[in-house]
Scaffold this motif. Structure first.
Motif, mmCIF file in Angstrom:
data_model
loop_
_atom_site.group_PDB
_atom_site.id
_atom_site.type_symbol
_atom_site.label_atom_id
_atom_site.label_comp_id
_atom_site.label_asym_id
_atom_site.label_seq_id
_atom_site.Cartn_x
_atom_site.Cartn_y
_atom_site.Cartn_z
ATOM 1 N N ALA A 1 0.828 -1.208 0.000
ATOM 2 C CA ALA A 1 0.000 0.000 0.000
ATOM 3 C C ALA A 1 0.866 1.264 0.000
ATOM 4 O O ALA A 1 0.534 2.246 -0.667
ATOM 5 C CB ALA A 1 -0.926 -0.005 1.218
ATOM 6 N N VAL A 2 1.980 1.227 0.713
ATOM 7 C CA VAL A 2 2.891 2.384 0.739
ATOM 8 C C VAL A 2 3.490 2.607 -0.645
ATOM 9 O O VAL A 2 3.558 3.746 -1.123
ATOM 10 C CB VAL A 2 3.993 2.186 1.802
ATOM 11 N N ALA B 1 3.178 9.010 5.398
ATOM 12 C CA ALA B 1 1.943 9.110 6.178
ATOM 13 C C ALA B 1 1.152 7.805 6.093
ATOM 14 O O ALA B 1 0.577 7.348 7.085
ATOM 15 C CB ALA B 1 1.096 10.276 5.682
ATOM 16 N N THR B 2 1.150 7.185 4.927
ATOM 17 C CA THR B 2 0.484 5.896 4.760
ATOM 18 C C THR B 2 1.165 4.838 5.615
ATOM 19 O O THR B 2 0.500 4.036 6.279
ATOM 20 C CB THR B 2 0.504 5.470 3.275
ATOM 21 N N TYR B 3 2.471 4.854 5.632
ATOM 22 C CA TYR B 3 3.222 3.905 6.450
ATOM 23 C C TYR B 3 2.922 4.111 7.941
ATOM 24 O O TYR B 3 2.652 3.162 8.672
ATOM 25 C CB TYR B 3 4.718 4.045 6.187
ATOM 26 N N GLY B 4 2.947 5.350 8.386
ATOM 27 C CA GLY B 4 2.679 5.652 9.796
ATOM 28 C C GLY B 4 1.278 5.248 10.209
ATOM 29 O O GLY B 4 1.073 4.613 11.253
ATOM 30 N N PHE B 5 0.278 5.604 9.399
ATOM 31 C CA PHE B 5 -1.095 5.228 9.703
ATOM 32 C C PHE B 5 -1.257 3.708 9.691
ATOM 33 O O PHE B 5 -1.910 3.137 10.549
ATOM 34 C CB PHE B 5 -2.067 5.868 8.707
ATOM 35 N N GLY B 6 -0.635 3.053 8.727
ATOM 36 C CA GLY B 6 -0.743 1.596 8.629
ATOM 37 C C GLY B 6 -0.115 0.881 9.806
ATOM 38 O O GLY B 6 -0.666 -0.082 10.339
ATOM 39 N N ILE B 7 1.049 1.344 10.245
ATOM 40 C CA ILE B 7 1.711 0.732 11.409
ATOM 41 C C ILE B 7 0.837 0.884 12.646
ATOM 42 O O ILE B 7 0.665 -0.058 13.426
ATOM 43 C CB ILE B 7 3.108 1.345 11.633
#
Length: 112
Positions: free
Chosen positions: A17-18, A33-39
């Protein structure tokens, strides 16, 4: 499929997704931001001590009583019972509110 395998698959899906977000938006900030939200999303669902939260809500702020089982026996039992999540109304309301707001804010940031 144990918890480790579920976590591994979730992180691989997050990495995909990232990459897709980064390529589609051509923005490293939006990919981060995608990585942070996903984690945070994966950690919020897979990592909490569900045995602790399976108690009544009023007991969440008190220490959990010692169990008769050993830690090794509890870990072995959790390994086989991957989805021990029980959808209590208060828990579901909290998760839907928190993740819904987070997903909304993420989408507004990525789509801008």
């Amino acid at each position: 499929m144990g918890r480790d395998e579920l976590l591994r698959r979730s992180l691989v899906a997050l990495a995909a997704a990232v990459v897709v977000t980064g390529l589609a938006t051509a923005s490293l900030r939006k990919a981060a931001a995608t990585y942070g939200f996903g984690i945070l999303a994966v950690a919020g669902v897979l990592l909490p001590d569900w045995e602790f939260f399976d108690r009544d809500f009023s007991q969440w702020l008190t220490p959990m009583p010692a169990s008769r089982r050993t830690a090794a026996a509890a870990a072995a039992e959790r390994e086989h019972d991957v989805w021990k999540f029980k959808p209590y109304p208060l828990r579901m309301t909290m998760l839907i509110t928190i993740y819904g707001f987070g997903l909304y804010k993420w989408w507004m940031y990525v789509s801008s």
